[in-house]
Design an enzyme around this catalytic site. Structure first.
Site, PDB file in Angstrom:
ATOM      1  N   ARG A 292      17.518  29.586 -32.799  1.00 47.24           N
ATOM      2  CA  ARG A 292      18.602  29.270 -33.740  1.00 47.24           C
ATOM      3  C   ARG A 292      18.437  30.030 -35.044  1.00 47.24           C
ATOM      4  O   ARG A 292      19.429  30.400 -35.668  1.00 47.24           O
ATOM      5  CB  ARG A 292      18.649  27.768 -33.998  1.00 47.24           C
ATOM      6  CG  ARG A 292      19.284  27.052 -32.841  1.00 47.24           C
ATOM      7  CD  ARG A 292      19.650  25.648 -33.194  1.00 47.24           C
ATOM      8  NE  ARG A 292      20.665  25.176 -32.281  1.00 47.24           N
ATOM      9  CZ  ARG A 292      20.870  23.903 -31.990  1.00 47.24           C
ATOM     10  NH1 ARG A 292      20.125  22.969 -32.557  1.00 47.24           N
ATOM     11  NH2 ARG A 292      21.822  23.555 -31.153  1.00 47.24           N
TER      12      ARG A 292
ATOM     13  N   LYS B 230      26.599  13.203 -15.887  1.00 49.19           N
ATOM     14  CA  LYS B 230      27.613  12.143 -15.830  1.00 49.19           C
ATOM     15  C   LYS B 230      29.043  12.644 -15.951  1.00 49.19           C
ATOM     16  O   LYS B 230      29.343  13.502 -16.768  1.00 49.19           O
ATOM     17  CB  LYS B 230      27.384  11.171 -16.993  1.00 49.19           C
ATOM     18  CG  LYS B 230      26.116  10.374 -16.880  1.00 49.19           C
ATOM     19  CD  LYS B 230      26.120   9.395 -18.025  1.00 49.19           C
ATOM     20  CE  LYS B 230      24.812   8.654 -18.124  1.00 49.19           C
ATOM     21  NZ  LYS B 230      24.663   8.116 -19.489  1.00 49.19           N
TER      22      LYS B 230
ATOM     23  N   GLY C 127      24.226  22.355 -23.931  1.00 45.32           N
ATOM     24  CA  GLY C 127      22.827  22.572 -24.289  1.00 45.32           C
ATOM     25  C   GLY C 127      21.920  22.803 -23.097  1.00 45.32           C
ATOM     26  O   GLY C 127      21.149  23.770 -23.057  1.00 45.32           O
TER      27      GLY C 127
ATOM     28  N   GLY D 265      26.891  19.685 -28.434  1.00 39.60           N
ATOM     29  CA  GLY D 265      28.021  18.786 -28.687  1.00 39.60           C
ATOM     30  C   GLY D 265      29.256  19.530 -29.163  1.00 39.60           C
ATOM     31  O   GLY D 265      30.377  19.234 -28.749  1.00 39.60           O
TER      32      GLY D 265
HETATM   33  P1  ADP Z   1      24.810  20.126 -20.629  1.00 36.39           P
HETATM   34  O1  ADP Z   1      23.776  19.786 -21.684  1.00 36.39           O
HETATM   35  O2  ADP Z   1      24.737  21.562 -20.211  1.00 36.39           O
HETATM   36  O3  ADP Z   1      26.189  19.701 -21.056  1.00 36.39           O
HETATM   37  P2  ADP Z   1      24.291  17.704 -19.174  1.00 36.39           P
HETATM   38  O4  ADP Z   1      23.546  17.151 -20.336  1.00 36.39           O
HETATM   39  O5  ADP Z   1      25.601  17.095 -18.852  1.00 36.39           O
HETATM   40  O6  ADP Z   1      24.437  19.287 -19.310  1.00 36.39           O
HETATM   41  O7  ADP Z   1      23.430  17.534 -17.853  1.00 36.39           O
HETATM   42  C1  ADP Z   1      22.133  18.001 -17.695  1.00 36.39           C
HETATM   43  C2  ADP Z   1      21.281  17.065 -16.917  1.00 36.39           C
HETATM   44  O8  ADP Z   1      21.869  16.714 -15.675  1.00 36.39           O
HETATM   45  C3  ADP Z   1      19.946  17.689 -16.588  1.00 36.39           C
HETATM   46  O9  ADP Z   1      18.920  16.987 -17.252  1.00 36.39           O
HETATM   47  C4  ADP Z   1      19.841  17.572 -15.064  1.00 36.39           C
HETATM   48  O10 ADP Z   1      18.555  17.189 -14.620  1.00 36.39           O
HETATM   49  C5  ADP Z   1      20.840  16.452 -14.758  1.00 36.39           C
HETATM   50  N1  ADP Z   1      21.292  16.524 -13.361  1.00 36.39           N
HETATM   51  C6  ADP Z   1      21.932  17.525 -12.750  1.00 36.39           C
HETATM   52  N2  ADP Z   1      22.135  17.254 -11.448  1.00 36.39           N
HETATM   53  C7  ADP Z   1      21.590  16.033 -11.225  1.00 36.39           C
HETATM   54  C8  ADP Z   1      21.469  15.200 -10.061  1.00 36.39           C
HETATM   55  N3  ADP Z   1      21.963  15.570  -8.880  1.00 36.39           N
HETATM   56  N4  ADP Z   1      20.841  13.999 -10.225  1.00 36.39           N
HETATM   57  C9  ADP Z   1      20.353  13.622 -11.423  1.00 36.39           C
HETATM   58  N5  ADP Z   1      20.450  14.369 -12.548  1.00 36.39           N
HETATM   59  C10 ADP Z   1      21.068  15.561 -12.449  1.00 36.39           C
HETATM   60 MG    MG Z   2      22.841  17.888 -22.201  1.00 36.60          MG
END
Ligand code: ADP
Ligand code: MG
Length: 406
Positions: A37, A205, A356, A379
């Site tokens: 960063r 989620k 992230g 975010g």
């Molecule tokens: P980003 O930060 O890129 O927006 P998220 O925070 O929504 O992504 O999701 C990332 C998390 O989702 C990771 O920690 C990963 O381990 C989890 N994840 C991905 N696929 C699965 C799965 N099938 N079961 C449980 N956790 C998962």
């Molecule tokens: Mg995340």
């Protein structure tokens, strides 16, 4: 969307320029574990130095709720690291207000850099920074010569005194190079993408990404879904998902999204399952309708990757948010890794990562320089993908409106 003034539109020689940067770096025992960063702000800082500005940096670090937090989250080590990277002194002032700060700013020479203490120290006293306190914003703005440069995309979704507040009380507020790049890639792509636009969503989620899915349903030609969120969609259609992560209270929503999508949402056909949430165990690849009881899906399977590759190949724009599996465990990182390969093989497309964990997955897997743009804000990039206006961008001076002599 109105066009905003950028750092290239202003004259800064000899001026005290207030700059908001995103230096919210991870620390372990006061040691910086990742200085990306800080490096990301260098184009803006170096430009201002070379143009002969007096550069005054504002940044936040973590959240400040107690006196102990203040000791833990001083920006001093960050000022030191910046100084090492710039190969130049950075004057660090351990105040967010006061005589020492004012005097030091007023004795700056052209091309010198000063860093103000953590802006969130002001949160201890009535959350002045985070609630955009007017007096604080006026005070901070008064330290400069009327020019504010916002280069902190990571906080652009927040209305704080150190971004929106200073902008309001400055004559002119412009984007720095990093913020400009985020606006160019994410903002312009969402508003006016080269088609076909293929969005790829994953992560933990559905509930975190509802607004992103809804917005992209209007913009994208296809939405490929992986990660744990796929299981909410499968459960919603009556599949047995074993012990996979899914959201019981989002099943109706998932059905509704599938209905609205009219075939735009493409779901996996197979996945990698394990009998526990672990890197070891009875790992196997199964078709989606064959998940055994007691097993959980932790990555997308090889047939799914081939299917997704077909959509990715045709795309002119690819936006990716959310890992395809539990990439933190090596046995479930393959889906995310091969997805990165497929996306970056498509050289004609603009390829963007927002989010992230997706960004850190791509960087850790060695794809840092292969994408057109990896967003620096978690975010903030999500809210941008949701189609929201970000206050840290809206507060900048519009190109036409500006009647300041520049
Ligand atoms: P980003 O930060 O890129 O927006 P998220 O925070 O929504 O992504 O999701 C990332 C998390 O989702 C990771 O920690 C990963 O381990 C989890 N994840 C991905 N696929 C699965 C799965 N099938 N079961 C449980 N956790 C998962
Ligand atoms: Mg995340």
């Amino acid at each position: 969307m109105s066009k905003k003034l950028t750092i290239d539109d202003i004259e800064v020689m000899g001026k005290k320029v207030l700059v908001r940067v995103d230096f919210n770096v991870p620390l372990k025992d006061s040691i910086i574990t990742d200085d990306n960063r800080i490096k990301a702000a260098l184009p803006t800082i170096n430009y201002l130095i070379n143009q002969g500005a007096k550069v005054i940096l504002f940044a936040h670090l973590s959240k400040i709720k107690t006196i102990e937090d203040q000791e833990k989250y001083t920006l001093k080590p960050i000022a030191q690291r910046l100084s090492e990277i710039l190969k130049k002194d950075v004057i660090f002032i351990n105040q967010t207000q006061g005589e020492k700060l004012e005097k030091s700013i007023n004795s700056l020479h052209n091309g010198e850099v000063l860093m103000v203490e953590n802006t969130r120290f002001e949160d201890l006293d009535g959350k002045k920074e985070s609630l955009n306190n007017e007096d604080l914003a006026k005070y901070w703005a008064s330290l400069g010569d009327g020019i504010f440069v916002n280069d902190a995309f990571g906080t652009a979704h927040r209305t704080h005194a150190s971004n929106v507040g200073i902008a309001k009380y400055s004559e002119i507020a412009v984007s720095g190079y990093l913020l400009e790049k985020e606006i160019k890639f994410i903002g312009n792509t969402i508003n006016n993408p080269n088609k076909p636009l293929v969005a790829i969503l994953g992560g933990a989620k559905v509930s975190d990404k509802i607004n992103v899915i809804e917005n992209l349903l209007n913009k994208a030609d296809y939405i490929l879904i992986g990660g744990a969120m796929m299981f909410t969609f499968f459960k919603a259609q009556g599949y047995n998902v074993g012990s996979s992560l899914y959201e019981e209270d989002k099943l109706d929503l998932a059905r509704d999204l599938l209905f609205k999508a009219k075939g735009k949402i493409i779901l996996p056909i197979d996945c990698i399952v394990n009998n526990s949430f672990n890197n070891q165990g009875e790992i196997q690849e199964v078709l989606i309708d064959k998940i055994p009881n007691g097993f959980m899906g932790l990555d997308i399977g090889s047939a799914t990757l081939n299917l997704f590759a077909e959509y990715i190949k045709q795309a002119q724009t690819i936006i990716w948010n959310g890992p395809m599996g539990v990439f933190e465990m090596s046995n479930f990182a393959k889906g995310t890794s091969r997805l990165c390969q497929e996306i970056t093989k498509n050289k004609k497309a603009i390829t963007i990562i927002g989010g992230g964990d997706s960004a850190s997955a791509a960087i850790n897997l060695g794809f840092e320089n292969e994408f057109s743009h990896i967003s620096t804000g978690g975010g903030a990039s999500l809210e941008y993908l949701e189609g929201k206006k970000l206050p840290g961008i809206s507060c900048l001076t519009d190109k036409m409106e500006s009647n300041v002599n520049i």
